[in-house]
Design an enzyme around this catalytic site. Structure first.
Site, PDB file in Angstrom:
ATOM      1  N   HIS A   1       0.849  -1.202   0.000  1.00  0.00           N
ATOM      2  CA  HIS A   1       0.000   0.000   0.000  1.00  0.00           C
ATOM      3  C   HIS A   1       0.878   1.242   0.000  1.00  0.00           C
ATOM      4  O   HIS A   1       1.873   1.306   0.725  1.00  0.00           O
ATOM      5  CB  HIS A   1      -0.910   0.021   1.239  1.00  0.00           C
ATOM      6  CG  HIS A   1      -2.109  -0.875   1.125  1.00  0.00           C
ATOM      7  ND1 HIS A   1      -3.206  -0.751   1.933  1.00  0.00           N
ATOM      8  CD2 HIS A   1      -2.370  -1.921   0.292  1.00  0.00           C
ATOM      9  CE1 HIS A   1      -4.110  -1.666   1.595  1.00  0.00           C
ATOM     10  NE2 HIS A   1      -3.613  -2.394   0.600  1.00  0.00           N
TER      11      HIS A   1
ATOM     12  N   TYR B   1      -9.030   5.381   7.856  1.00  0.00           N
ATOM     13  CA  TYR B   1      -9.135   5.722   9.286  1.00  0.00           C
ATOM     14  C   TYR B   1     -10.159   6.858   9.381  1.00  0.00           C
ATOM     15  O   TYR B   1      -9.964   7.916   8.781  1.00  0.00           O
ATOM     16  CB  TYR B   1      -7.799   6.227   9.826  1.00  0.00           C
ATOM     17  CG  TYR B   1      -6.751   5.171  10.050  1.00  0.00           C
ATOM     18  CD1 TYR B   1      -6.028   4.623   8.986  1.00  0.00           C
ATOM     19  CD2 TYR B   1      -6.465   4.719  11.335  1.00  0.00           C
ATOM     20  CE1 TYR B   1      -5.045   3.665   9.198  1.00  0.00           C
ATOM     21  CE2 TYR B   1      -5.479   3.763  11.550  1.00  0.00           C
ATOM     22  CZ  TYR B   1      -4.788   3.235  10.482  1.00  0.00           C
ATOM     23  OH  TYR B   1      -3.817   2.278  10.703  1.00  0.00           O
TER      24      TYR B   1
ATOM     25  N   PRO C   1      -3.599  -0.157  18.963  1.00  0.00           N
ATOM     26  CA  PRO C   1      -3.343  -0.586  17.580  1.00  0.00           C
ATOM     27  C   PRO C   1      -3.580   0.494  16.507  1.00  0.00           C
ATOM     28  O   PRO C   1      -3.310   0.261  15.337  1.00  0.00           O
ATOM     29  CB  PRO C   1      -4.296  -1.757  17.390  1.00  0.00           C
ATOM     30  CG  PRO C   1      -5.300  -1.645  18.456  1.00  0.00           C
ATOM     31  CD  PRO C   1      -4.681  -0.900  19.575  1.00  0.00           C
TER      32      PRO C   1
ATOM     33  N   LYS D   1       1.537  -0.430  15.183  1.00  0.00           N
ATOM     34  CA  LYS D   1       2.935  -0.512  15.612  1.00  0.00           C
ATOM     35  C   LYS D   1       3.291  -1.756  16.413  1.00  0.00           C
ATOM     36  O   LYS D   1       4.462  -2.111  16.518  1.00  0.00           O
ATOM     37  CB  LYS D   1       3.272   0.727  16.471  1.00  0.00           C
ATOM     38  CG  LYS D   1       3.326   2.005  15.680  1.00  0.00           C
ATOM     39  CD  LYS D   1       4.410   1.966  14.620  1.00  0.00           C
ATOM     40  CE  LYS D   1       4.159   2.984  13.529  1.00  0.00           C
ATOM     41  NZ  LYS D   1       4.792   2.588  12.262  1.00  0.00           N
TER      42      LYS D   1
ATOM     43  N   TYR E   1       4.173   6.353  10.337  1.00  0.00           N
ATOM     44  CA  TYR E   1       3.325   5.206  10.020  1.00  0.00           C
ATOM     45  C   TYR E   1       4.095   4.176   9.185  1.00  0.00           C
ATOM     46  O   TYR E   1       4.098   2.984   9.505  1.00  0.00           O
ATOM     47  CB  TYR E   1       2.083   5.660   9.247  1.00  0.00           C
ATOM     48  CG  TYR E   1       0.996   4.605   9.163  1.00  0.00           C
ATOM     49  CD1 TYR E   1       1.126   3.505   8.312  1.00  0.00           C
ATOM     50  CD2 TYR E   1      -0.152   4.704   9.927  1.00  0.00           C
ATOM     51  CE1 TYR E   1       0.142   2.528   8.243  1.00  0.00           C
ATOM     52  CE2 TYR E   1      -1.154   3.736   9.855  1.00  0.00           C
ATOM     53  CZ  TYR E   1      -0.993   2.656   9.014  1.00  0.00           C
ATOM     54  OH  TYR E   1      -1.970   1.688   8.942  1.00  0.00           O
TER      55      TYR E   1
HETATM   56  P1  FAS Z   1       2.705 -12.179  21.739  1.00  0.00           P
HETATM   57  O1  FAS Z   1       1.724 -11.867  22.825  1.00  0.00           O
HETATM   58  O2  FAS Z   1       2.244 -12.292  20.342  1.00  0.00           O
HETATM   59  O3  FAS Z   1       3.431 -13.573  22.061  1.00  0.00           O
HETATM   60  C1  FAS Z   1       3.815 -13.881  23.389  1.00  0.00           C
HETATM   61  C2  FAS Z   1       3.786 -15.386  23.534  1.00  0.00           C
HETATM   62  O4  FAS Z   1       4.249 -15.719  24.851  1.00  0.00           O
HETATM   63  C3  FAS Z   1       2.377 -15.946  23.399  1.00  0.00           C
HETATM   64  O5  FAS Z   1       2.354 -17.001  22.461  1.00  0.00           O
HETATM   65  C4  FAS Z   1       2.048 -16.441  24.795  1.00  0.00           C
HETATM   66  O6  FAS Z   1       1.244 -17.596  24.808  1.00  0.00           O
HETATM   67  C5  FAS Z   1       3.435 -16.746  25.348  1.00  0.00           C
HETATM   68  N1  FAS Z   1       3.501 -16.769  26.815  1.00  0.00           N
HETATM   69  C6  FAS Z   1       2.783 -16.030  27.690  1.00  0.00           C
HETATM   70  N2  FAS Z   1       3.090 -16.392  28.966  1.00  0.00           N
HETATM   71  C7  FAS Z   1       4.028 -17.379  28.871  1.00  0.00           C
HETATM   72  C8  FAS Z   1       4.734 -18.160  29.815  1.00  0.00           C
HETATM   73  N3  FAS Z   1       4.512 -18.029  31.126  1.00  0.00           N
HETATM   74  N4  FAS Z   1       5.624 -19.076  29.358  1.00  0.00           N
HETATM   75  C9  FAS Z   1       5.830 -19.230  28.019  1.00  0.00           C
HETATM   76  N5  FAS Z   1       5.185 -18.541  27.068  1.00  0.00           N
HETATM   77  C10 FAS Z   1       4.292 -17.620  27.499  1.00  0.00           C
HETATM   78  N6  FAS Z   1      -0.733  -4.998  16.738  1.00  0.00           N
HETATM   79  C11 FAS Z   1      -0.865  -4.312  15.594  1.00  0.00           C
HETATM   80  O7  FAS Z   1       0.125  -3.786  15.087  1.00  0.00           O
HETATM   81  N7  FAS Z   1      -2.107  -4.204  14.992  1.00  0.00           N
HETATM   82  C12 FAS Z   1      -3.232  -4.810  15.515  1.00  0.00           C
HETATM   83  O8  FAS Z   1      -4.314  -4.697  14.975  1.00  0.00           O
HETATM   84  C13 FAS Z   1      -3.117  -5.563  16.704  1.00  0.00           C
HETATM   85  N8  FAS Z   1      -4.199  -6.215  17.245  1.00  0.00           N
HETATM   86  C14 FAS Z   1      -4.048  -6.917  18.423  1.00  0.00           C
HETATM   87  C15 FAS Z   1      -5.118  -7.615  19.026  1.00  0.00           C
HETATM   88  C16 FAS Z   1      -4.961  -8.312  20.234  1.00  0.00           C
HETATM   89  C17 FAS Z   1      -6.123  -9.043  20.866  1.00  0.00           C
HETATM   90  C18 FAS Z   1      -3.692  -8.329  20.881  1.00  0.00           C
HETATM   91  C19 FAS Z   1      -3.489  -9.033  22.212  1.00  0.00           C
HETATM   92  C20 FAS Z   1      -2.614  -7.669  20.285  1.00  0.00           C
HETATM   93  C21 FAS Z   1      -2.786  -6.968  19.055  1.00  0.00           C
HETATM   94  N9  FAS Z   1      -1.716  -6.305  18.439  1.00  0.00           N
HETATM   95  C22 FAS Z   1      -1.838  -5.613  17.285  1.00  0.00           C
HETATM   96  C23 FAS Z   1      -0.422  -6.345  19.020  1.00  0.00           C
HETATM   97  C24 FAS Z   1       0.198  -7.689  18.691  1.00  0.00           C
HETATM   98  O9  FAS Z   1       0.232  -7.852  17.319  1.00  0.00           O
HETATM   99  C25 FAS Z   1       1.522  -7.743  19.379  1.00  0.00           C
HETATM  100  O10 FAS Z   1       2.226  -6.517  19.228  1.00  0.00           O
HETATM  101  C26 FAS Z   1       2.388  -8.871  18.902  1.00  0.00           C
HETATM  102  O11 FAS Z   1       1.663 -10.070  19.052  1.00  0.00           O
HETATM  103  C27 FAS Z   1       3.659  -8.848  19.752  1.00  0.00           C
HETATM  104  O12 FAS Z   1       4.302 -10.051  19.585  1.00  0.00           O
HETATM  105  P2  FAS Z   1       5.030 -10.744  20.843  1.00  0.00           P
HETATM  106  O13 FAS Z   1       5.830  -9.727  21.544  1.00  0.00           O
HETATM  107  O14 FAS Z   1       5.665 -11.972  20.297  1.00  0.00           O
HETATM  108  O15 FAS Z   1       3.867 -11.106  21.874  1.00  0.00           O
HETATM  109  C1  PHB Z   2      -5.443  -4.530  10.889  1.00  0.00           C
HETATM  110  O1  PHB Z   2      -5.542  -4.725   9.661  1.00  0.00           O
HETATM  111  O2  PHB Z   2      -5.711  -5.417  11.739  1.00  0.00           O
HETATM  112  C2  PHB Z   2      -4.977  -3.182  11.393  1.00  0.00           C
HETATM  113  C3  PHB Z   2      -4.502  -2.260  10.490  1.00  0.00           C
HETATM  114  C4  PHB Z   2      -4.075  -1.014  10.955  1.00  0.00           C
HETATM  115  C5  PHB Z   2      -4.151  -0.734  12.310  1.00  0.00           C
HETATM  116  C6  PHB Z   2      -4.615  -1.684  13.215  1.00  0.00           C
HETATM  117  C7  PHB Z   2      -5.045  -2.911  12.751  1.00  0.00           C
HETATM  118  O3  PHB Z   2      -3.741   0.483  12.765  1.00  0.00           O
END
Ligand code: FAS
Ligand code: PHB
Length: 394
Positions: free
Chosen positions: A76, A204, A297, A301, A387
């Site tokens: 994009h 947005y 989100p 980032k 961004y």
């Molecule tokens: P993660 O949380 O992905 O991974 C951590 C891992 O550690 C998990 O698999 C967990 O099970 C494991 N863990 C936890 N406790 C443990 C323990 N005691 N022992 C061993 N393992 C353990 N970011 C965006 O940029 N855009 C979005 O739209 C967006 N939507 C999101 C929606 C939700 C519901 C959530 C929670 C996050 C969202 N995020 C979004 C942010 C997300 O993408 C995170 O930034 C990304 O998963 C970060 O990756 P990790 O740091 O690997 O953490």
């Molecule tokens: C998504 O596609 O999930 C998305 C994209 C942009 C954002 C957050 C989520 O800022």
């Protein structure tokens, strides 16, 4: 009697941070073992981020993980900012020379799992009672139970990639740790729908009823979000109500644009907060990704910050383990935090600019910012630079 294993780095968490770190460490000639509390299927199934920054795509490509992004990702040039009777495109490539890619985190995770499996990476899934030991020594350890078997892994370093609810962040002593937290007075209702996106690039939208966003996952799957009050039960929003609110807030019918509804296949309410913990290292423990920071989100980032953290951490641990050079590892936290705070500010700025409150003064400030972005190339360049993402190591 516990089974004792030895490796260079034990990684807690098999999300994108942990899995990418194990991949980048191997390129540094460093062995690792990953310990994950959930099942592989559960980790793979989580629907999360959707946007990869320019720097993330460059890094993943350099690491040999870019083939599917190139084939199946969608590059994009920018985004649309929308508010009643107005829609403006910000072209990041014209403004900064950098683009972004639509490529879901679930796809990134699939690519990482495939790469680590091909490398015969040792990963313990469904580990229980994960506990950290001797973090202030040069021989830290992680213990856990695998099935009923106690396991102990000794290493030179522990990488805390266990997200916002894991044990690693709390392993930094209170006397050393500093945290910043801001909980936002609204959440996102996120939906996945089996319908072609009604837009070529993300929209947005500011609206008096609340924020909305139109994203996507592919040419046939749309990803959309609505601002809702905190604690909203997801079953309070029928599919019809969701599509009606999205149409209103995204400007259906404005200048001939139409939002096409379709079958919703997933919906969930996501609370929003900013959280930063410093330092991102303590002794032989190094935090990366959500274990160290959480961003709302709105700035896309979270995933990109996790990638940037481990891009810095891998060579630092390589120097520490291979050459005993502690310099890069000691500098890791300060270097990573520069980008963490830049992304934390940008995510806060996008969030507070686009989400409505009951305060009419806020609404005037928000609309003024949006008008400024529509009329100022300097303003648009500032948004685009953040961004599309700053160079890693910024
Ligand atoms: P993660 O949380 O992905 O991974 C951590 C891992 O550690 C998990 O698999 C967990 O099970 C494991 N863990 C936890 N406790 C443990 C323990 N005691 N022992 C061993 N393992 C353990 N970011 C965006 O940029 N855009 C979005 O739209 C967006 N939507 C999101 C929606 C939700 C519901 C959530 C929670 C996050 C969202 N995020 C979004 C942010 C997300 O993408 C995170 O930034 C990304 O998963 C970060 O990756 P990790 O740091 O690997 O953490
Ligand atoms: C998504 O596609 O999930 C998305 C994209 C942009 C954002 C957050 C989520 O800022």
């Amino acid at each position: 009697m516990a089974q004792t294993l030895r490796t260079d780095v034990v990684i807690v968490g098999a999300g994108p941070a942990g899995m990418l770190l194990s991949h980048l460490l191997e390129a540094e000639g460093i062995e690792s073992i990953v310990v994950e509390t959930r099942s592989q299927e559960y980790v793979a199934s989580r629907i999360r981020a959707g946007i990869l920054e320019h720097s993330s795509v460059e890094l993943l490509t350099e690491a040999g993980l870019g083939a599917r992004i190139e084939r199946e990702g969608d590059e994009h040039r920018g985004i649309y900012l929308q508010w009643p009777h107005e829609r403006h495109h910000l072209d990041f490539v014209d403004l900064t020379g950098r683009s972004v890619w639509v490529y879901g985190q679930t796809e990134v995770q699939k690519d990482l799992v495939a790469a680590r499996s091909a490398a015969e990476q040792e990963i313990f899934y469904e580990a229980a009672e994960v506990t950290l030991h001797d973090l202030e020594s040069e021989r830290p350890a992680v213990t856990f139970t695998a099935g009923d078997e106690p396991v102990r892994i000794e290493a030179r370093a522990v990488a805390g990639c266990d997200g916002s609810f894991g044990p690693c962040r709390a392993a930094v002593p209170d006397a050393v740790r500093q945290t910043w937290e801001r909980v936002y007075p609204y959440s996102w209702l996120g939906v996945l729908a089996d319908v072609a996106p009604s837009t070529d690039e993300l929209i947005y939208a500011w609206h008096p009823d609340g924020f909305a966003m139109h994203s996507m996952r592919s040419a046939t799957v749309s990803r959309l979000y609505l601002q809702v009050p905190n604690g909203t039960p997801v079953d309070q929003w029928s599919d019809d109500r969701i599509w009606q609110a999205l149409a209103t807030r995204l400007g259906h019918g404005q200048d001939g644009w139409e939002l096409t509804p379709g079958p919703i296949t997933d919906k969930s309410v996501l609370p929003m907060r900013s959280h930063v913990q410093t330092p991102m290292s303590h002794g032989s423990l190094f935090l990366a990704g959500d274990a160290a920071h959480i961003v709302p989100p709105t700035g896309a980032k979270g995933l990109n910050l996790a990638i940037a953290d481990v891009a810095l951490l891998a060579p630092a641990l390589g120097a520490l383990v291979r050459r005993g050079d502690e310099g890069p590892a000691q500098a890791y936290s300060d270097t990573a935090l520069r980008r963490v705070w830049r992304c934390t500010h940008f995510s806060w700025w996008m969030t507070t600019m686009l989400h409505t409150s009951d305060d009419p003064f806020d609404a005037q400030l928000q609309l003024s910012q949006l008008h400024w972005l529509a009329t100022s190339e300097a303003g648009r360049t500032g948004l685009a630079e953040n961004y599309a993402g700053l160079p890693i190591g910024f």
